[in-house]
Design a protein around this motif. Structure first.
Motif, PDB file in Angstrom:
ATOM      1  N   ARG A 142       0.836  -1.195   0.000  1.00  0.00           N
ATOM      2  CA  ARG A 142       0.000   0.000   0.000  1.00  0.00           C
ATOM      3  C   ARG A 142       0.876   1.253   0.000  1.00  0.00           C
ATOM      4  NH1 ARG A 142      -2.328   1.195   4.350  1.00  0.00           N
ATOM      5  NH2 ARG A 142      -1.157  -0.194   5.724  1.00  0.00           N
ATOM      6  N   GLN A 143       0.505   2.201  -0.840  1.00  0.00           N
ATOM      7  CA  GLN A 143       1.183   3.495  -0.795  1.00  0.00           C
ATOM      8  C   GLN A 143       0.576   4.299   0.351  1.00  0.00           C
ATOM      9  OE1 GLN A 143       1.212   5.722  -4.457  1.00  0.00           O
ATOM     10  NE2 GLN A 143       1.767   7.630  -3.435  1.00  0.00           N
ATOM     11  N   LEU A 144       1.429   4.837   1.229  1.00  0.00           N
ATOM     12  CA  LEU A 144       0.968   5.577   2.398  1.00  0.00           C
ATOM     13  C   LEU A 144       0.937   7.076   2.111  1.00  0.00           C
ATOM     14  CD1 LEU A 144       2.847   3.509   5.109  1.00  0.00           C
ATOM     15  CD2 LEU A 144       0.449   3.356   4.443  1.00  0.00           C
ATOM     16  N   PRO A 145       0.166   7.830   2.914  1.00  0.00           N
ATOM     17  CA  PRO A 145      -0.031   9.264   2.606  1.00  0.00           C
ATOM     18  C   PRO A 145       1.239  10.087   2.570  1.00  0.00           C
ATOM     19  CG  PRO A 145      -1.608   8.489   4.257  1.00  0.00           C
ATOM     20  CD  PRO A 145      -0.619   7.387   4.069  1.00  0.00           C
ATOM     21  N   ALA A 146       2.207   9.749   3.407  1.00  0.00           N
ATOM     22  CA  ALA A 146       3.431  10.555   3.461  1.00  0.00           C
ATOM     23  C   ALA A 146       4.572   9.717   4.032  1.00  0.00           C
ATOM     24  CB  ALA A 146       3.205  11.794   4.335  1.00  0.00           C
ATOM     25  N   VAL A 147       5.792  10.200   3.820  1.00  0.00           N
ATOM     26  CA  VAL A 147       6.962   9.538   4.395  1.00  0.00           C
ATOM     27  C   VAL A 147       7.148  10.090   5.796  1.00  0.00           C
ATOM     28  CG1 VAL A 147       9.420   9.068   4.142  1.00  0.00           C
ATOM     29  CG2 VAL A 147       7.983   9.297   2.111  1.00  0.00           C
TER      30      VAL A 147
END
Length: 402
Positions: free
Chosen positions: A155-160
Motif C-alpha cells: 500500500r502506498q501511504l499518505p506521506a513519508v
C-alpha cells in the motif's frame, strides 16, 4: 445480439490468457503487462484470468478455469464502478456465462486475486480523472507498507513519516536514486521477501538505484517514533477475521419478486444446493458467495451479483465484504471447501486400483540357459551377439599383388 466491446477483441476463445483493463472515460482501456499489479485508488479495473486449474494465470493446456474480477479503488466514482461491474457481466456472457465473477475492493482483495501478482499488489494514489497520465520530472519520495502472511499487500501511504511505521511489517521508501527497505522487528519472512522484490521492481522502473536494507533499531542518527506491533492487527487477524457461522439462503423469483429465505446453518452439504434455484452462502465478513443453478431463471443469473450486494447491505456487513458468483458445475476449489463434502461429477471414487502390502503377486523363478539364445541365428546376427566359438574357422592373408 449486442456488439462486442472493442476492448474484448483481444480475448482468445478457449485458450489460456491473463488480461487487465482500466476504466478510462467510461470505456475499458488495456493495461500493459509491465503495469500489471499496480492499481490506482481513483480507478476501477476488470481482470480476466483463464488458466488450467492449479497453473499460473494464463497458463496450462488442460481444461480451463475462468475468473473475472472487477476491482474498485476507494476513490473510484460511482459511474466508474458501474462500468466495471457491467463490463464484467458482458465479458462473462462473451465467454459463455460459466466464468466465476468476483468483486474486489481496495485493501480486501481475495487471496486468489493477490496470487495473480507475484511481484506484489500495489495500491497507488491518483487515477485517470486526476491526470494520472501527466508526465513530470518532479519526484517526491513515496512510502509503501508491505503487510500479509501468504501474499503480502503493498500500500502506498499518505506521506513519508515515522507515524506510519510499526515493528510488525516491512516498509519501503522510494527516493528514486536510493530505495530504503525498513524491516520491523517482528515482520514475517514473506513480508521481507516481498519488500525486497518491491525494491528491485522500483529499481528497474527508475533505470537503476541503490537499495539499502535497514533493520528496526539500527538506524543511524534518525529520530524515530515507531509504533509497537501490538498497536496494529496481527497478520493472522488481518487475513482471517472471525466470521459468523456459515449459512445458506435460497433465492427465488417464481412470482416475479425476488425472495431470499434462510435454508440452514452449517455444516453445509453439496446436496443442499438445487440446480433449479440460486443460493447465497453467507460466510460473514469473510465473503458472500452466490451459486447459480443450471436451471435458474435468466433474471436470477443476470442479477446474482446485485442481489448479493443488496444482501450485504441488509445484513449490515462492511461494504468491503468480498462477493463471488459461481455457476453450477464450474465451482472453484475455494468454494467447495465451504462444504463438509463435495464430489465432482465423473470424479473417481476412492484411490482406484492399488497394490496392497502382502497382496502383491508372487514372482515365479525359472531356470534360464543363455546358450539357447544362439539357436536363432538370424536374431543372434541382428543383435550382434558374441559368437559361441563353434563352427569352422577360415583365415585369409592379404599379400602384395603381382
Amino acid at each position: 445480439m449486442a456488439a462486442t466491446d472493442p476492448a474484448f477483441r483481444s480475448v482468445p476463445r478457449r485458450a489460456p490468457c491473463f488480461l487487465v483493463w482500466r476504466v478510462e472515460s467510461m470505456v475499458l482501456a488495456p493495461v500493459p503487462r509491465e503495469q500489471h499489479g499496480r492499481f490506482h485508488r481513483g480507478d476501477a479495473y476488470v481482470v480476466l484470468s483463464c488458466s488450467e486449474r492449479g497453473a499460473a494465470p494464463g497458463a496450462g493446456r488442460g481444461p480451463l478455469e475462468t475468473h473475472v474480477h472487477f476491482w474498485l479503488g476507494s476513490g473510484a466514482s460511482v459511474d466508474e464502478a458501474g462500468v466495471a461491474a457491467y463490463k464484467t457481466v458482458e465479458l462473462d456472457e462473451l465467454l459463455g456465462g460459466a466464468a466465476v465473477q468476483h468483486r474486489e475492493l481496495e485493501g480486501t482483495e481475495s487471496s486468489r486475486f493477490r496470487s495473480y501478482f507475484p511481484a506484489g499488489l500495489r495500491h497507488l494514489d491518483g487515477g485517470t480523472a486526476s491526470g494520472l497520465t501527466h508526465v513530470s520530472d518532479a519526484f517526491a519520495p513515496v512510502l509503501y507498507a508491505v503487510k500479509g502472511r501468504r501474499n503480502p499487500l503493498i500500500r502506498q501511504l499518505p506521506a513519508v513519516a515515522w507515524e506510519h511505521l510499526n515493528d510488525g511489517d516491512v516498509f519501503v521508501v522510494d527516493a528514486r536514486d536510493v530505495i530504503f527497505v525498513w524491516t520491523g522487528r517482528t515482520a514475517n519472512k514473506m513480508e521481507k521477501i516481498q519488500g525486497a522484490r518491491l525494491a528491485q521492481a522500483l529499481k528497474s522502473e527508475h533505470g537503476g538505484a541503490d537499495v539499502i536494507i535497514v533493520e528496526s533499531g539500527r538506524e543511524e542518527e534518525l529520530p524515530r517514533q515507531v509504533k509497537s506491533e501490538a498497536t496494529v492487527d496481527a497478520d493472522e487477524r488481518h487475513e482471517r477475521r472471525r466470521a459468523e457461522d456459515i449459512k445458506l439462503y435460497r433465492c427465488s423469483d417464481q412470482d416475479g419478486t425476488l425472495k431470499v429465505v434462510e435454508v440452514k446453518s452449517g455444516p453445509l452439504m453439496q446436496a443442499d444446493l438445487d440446480s433449479g434455484d440460486s443460493f447465497i452462502i453467507d460466510n460473514g465478513p469473510q465473503g458472500i458467495w452466490v451459486w447459480v443453478g443450471k436451471r435458474a431463471s435468466a433474471k436470477e443469473r443476470a442479477e446474482a451479483m446485485r442481489n448479493a450486494q443488496g444482501f450485504i447491505k441488509k445484513k449490515g456487513y462492511p461494504i468491503s465484504t468480498p462477493v463471488t458468483r459461481v455457476i453450477d458445475g464450474g465451482e472453484p476449489t475455494d468454494f467447495k471447501t465451504l462444504f463438509k463434502s463435495w464430489r465432482d461429477k465423473h470424479a473417481p471414487v476412492g484411490l482406484g486400483k492399488m497394490a496392497a502390502l502382502g497382496k502383491i503377486a508372487p514372482t515365479i523363478q525359472t531356470s534360464f540357459d543363455a546358450s539357447t539364445l544362439h539357436e536363432n541365428r538370424a536374431l543372434a546376427a541382428q543383435t550382434q551377439m558374441v559368437d559361441n566359438g563353434g563352427g569352422q574357422k577360415e583365415v585369409w592373408s592379404v599379400v602384395q599383388p603381382r
